[in-house]
Write a protein that holds these residues in place. Structure first.
Motif: not given
Length: 226
Positions: A69-74, A17, A50, A20-22, A24
């Motif tokens: 923002d929607p998460p980018t970390v799986d 990711g 989030c 800048d990963a986000v 959840d």
């Protein structure tokens, strides 16, 4: 919960990711606990997530900011959940589960042919056997639908849950196995046969792995291992 498995998953998530990963961390970080996961994320350089309102203060204390923002970390990589529950690409390299659900054997007794087990006798013994009463029921997040459907791990082998899942206990058919009071019972997670059991739980309950781990409630003590 395994801190090393979480660290490993975060590292792989960052590789996928970027910086800048986000993450959840809603639903108490999928049942894993916001405090633990936020600490590991911040140590790894992830500082945005989030969050549910009740988790914001805990995450903020760890140095993490709440973002919409929607998460980018799986979540698969972060928490070691089965990929089938997320729609992720099939065949991707599996990750270690971060969470294990563990109980213990409370007692062992004989069950004779024709005798029933638990409420409404949804399981009737076809032959003489032995059963173990084990800690863990729907009050701890073991879905009722799992009765007569899934197995638990005791001393490295799998044994089926028989009869209905009760509030705080389940009954397991152990046959003539060498099982004794106080033996550890692994529902899912860990390194043995019950490691991937959440995928079986999904099929039996109709719930996703994420929903199943989020159902693990405050009645369960949490222990963090290395």
């Amino acid at each position: 919960m395994s801190r090393s498995a979480l660290v490993e998953g975060v590292s792989r998530a960052l590789e996928a990711g970027g910086a800048d990963a986000v993450a959840d961390l809603r639903r108490d970080a999928y049942g894993h606990g916001v405090s633990l996961v936020a600490d590991v994320l911040v140590e790894s350089g992830v500082r945005a997530a989030c969050l549910d309102p009740e988790g914001t203060e805990v995450a903020s204390a760890a140095g993490m900011a709440a973002v919409p923002d929607p998460p980018t970390v799986d979540p698969v990589l972060l928490f070691g959940l089965p990929r089938a529950s997320t729609g992720a690409v099939a065949g991707s390299q599996p990750v270690r589960p971060v969470m294990s659900l563990i109980g213990s054997v409370l007692s062992v007794k004989a069950l004779r042919a024709g005798e029933g087990v638990s409420y409404n006798y949804t399981h009737i013994a076809h032959q003489d056997t032995r059963i173990a009463l084990v800690s863990g029921g729907f009050g701890q997040g073991v879905a009722r639908a799992l009765g007569n459907q899934v197995s638990v791990e005791i001393r490295g082998a799998l044994y089926p849950i028989v009869g209905r899942v009760a509030m705080d206990v389940c009954v397991v058919d152990i046959g003539d196995a060498d099982v004794a009071r106080s033996d550890e019972v692994i529902y899912f997670g860990g390194e043995g046969p019950a490691g991937p059991a959440l995928a079986t739980w999904e099929a039996a309950s109709g719930l996703t792995a994420a929903e199943l781990v989020c159902a693990l409630g405050l009645r369960l003590p949490r222990e963090v291992i290395a």
